[in-house]
Design an enzyme around this catalytic site. Sequence first.
Site, mmCIF file in Angstrom:
data_model
loop_
_atom_site.group_PDB
_atom_site.id
_atom_site.type_symbol
_atom_site.label_atom_id
_atom_site.label_comp_id
_atom_site.label_asym_id
_atom_site.label_seq_id
_atom_site.Cartn_x
_atom_site.Cartn_y
_atom_site.Cartn_z
ATOM 1 N N THR A 189 -12.546 -87.474 -3.629
ATOM 2 C CA THR A 189 -12.016 -88.856 -3.867
ATOM 3 C C THR A 189 -10.515 -88.761 -4.434
ATOM 4 O OG1 THR A 189 -12.978 -87.923 -6.051
ATOM 5 C CG2 THR A 189 -14.493 -89.267 -4.577
ATOM 6 N N TYR A 242 -15.403 -70.071 5.746
ATOM 7 C CA TYR A 242 -13.957 -70.226 5.311
ATOM 8 C C TYR A 242 -13.566 -69.243 4.052
ATOM 9 C CZ TYR A 242 -15.026 -74.238 7.683
ATOM 10 O OH TYR A 242 -15.342 -74.933 8.812
#
Length: 310
Positions: free
Chosen positions: A229, A156
Site C-alpha cells: 500500500t 527468496y
Amino acid sequence: MRLLLAIFEGIVFRTVLAMCPESDHWGGWWGYDGYSSGPTRWGDNEDWTICKSGKHQSPINIEPHKILFDPHLQPLQLEATAISGLFRNNKKDLTFLVNGQGVGVNITSGPLSYRYRLYQIKLHFGRENQSGSEHTVDGRGYDGELHFMAYNTELYANYTEAQTSPRGIAIVAVFLTIGKFDHSAFKILQERFFVIDKQDTCTDIQNFPLADLLPKSIEHFITYSGSLTQPGCRESVTWVILNKPIHISQQQLDDLRTVPYQEWRDSNARPIMPLNNRTIRTNINFRKRSRLCSMDVSKKYQANEDLLRR
Ligand SMILES: *[C@@H]1O[C@H](CO)[C@@H](O)[C@H](O)[C@H]1NC(C)=O
Ligand SMILES: *[C@@H]1O[C@H](CO)[C@@H](O)[C@H](O)[C@H]1NC(C)=O
Ligand SMILES: *[C@@H]1O[C@H](CO)[C@@H](O)[C@H](O)[C@H]1NC(C)=O
Ligand SMILES: *[C@@H]1O[C@H](CO)[C@@H](O)[C@H](O)[C@H]1NC(C)=O
C-alpha cells in the site's frame, strides 16, 4: 532540579535512541496528501507505474456480501516468539523493523503455500475516529491498522527480492479499535512514541511480546491477492485480514494520533483501490450447516458478522 532532570533525560534519551538503517533514495519523495506527491501521483514515478495502472492494488473496501466461504482454507499459523528490533518514526508511518538475526518468526498455512518470515510491523492511523485503517469493511474504517509484513523465505533471499516476485509477500492485517483498557503490548510502543519524536529516528526494542500484539484468536480471516500500500505498490502480496481487532485505550489512541513528525494531514492510509473482480475468501463459515455440499455453502455464504459488529 530542572537542570538535573534535563541532564537525566538527556542520558536516558541518548541511550534509547538508536541508529536508523539508511532509507532508499526515493524515500523522501512521496506522501499522503498534496497535489504533487499524494497517492494519485505515486504512479508518475517510472519505477512505480503499477501504483496507477495495476489492477490488483490495495487497500480495498471489503463488501461482506461478496466474501466467499472457502472450506479448504486452513487456520493461519504464526509462531509468535518474542522479537527484537528497531522501532522507527520514518515520517510516513511507525515501523518496527524486526532484527534479521536469529530463528525468525514464521507465518504459514491459512492461504499461504510457503513459509513467510516476519520482517516488519507497520502502523497506519489517522487523526479522526474511524479513520486510519487502510482496508474498510462495508465502507467503514477502523481507528488504525497494523501490518505484520513477511516475505517468502522458501523462494527468496530477502524481502527486497521478494517484494518484486510472485508470492513474495504476506501481510497479516489487524484492525485497531478503541477499548476500555490500556493494551499492554501496545504500551511498550506507546512509551517510545515520544522518544522517536524527531525526523527519522529509531529506538531499540528488545524482547517484544509479539503474541500479545495479536488478537487472542488468529484462526479466522479473510484473504485476497493485492499489493503493497506504499510505493512501489508491487502486486506480490497475499493479504490475510484477521477477523478480530485489537483494542487500545483512548489515551493510547490519542498518543498515537499526536506522534510528532508524521508528515501527513489526516491519515497515512492509502485511498481505497478498485477490487476489479478479485475474489475475497474467508474460512469463517458463520452459517455452518451440515448436509450441504461445499458449493452450496459457498453460494450461501454471507457477511462475516464479527467484522460488521462494531
Ligand atoms: C522458522 O522456520 C525455520 C525454517 O524451518 C526454522 O529454522 C526456525 O526455527 C523457525 N522459527 C521458529 C521461531 O520456530
Ligand atoms: C471520538 O471518539 C471519542 C471516544 O469514543 C469521543 O469522545 C469523541 O467525541 C469522538 N470524536 C468525534 C469527532 O466523533
Ligand atoms: C537480496 O538478495 C538479492 C539476491 O540474492 C541480492 O542481490 C541483494 O543484494 C540482497 N539485498 C539485500 C538488501 O540484502
Ligand atoms: C468484472 O466482471 C464483469 C462481469 O464478468 C466484467 O464485465 C467486467 O469487465 C470485469 N471488470 C474488470 C475490471 O475486470
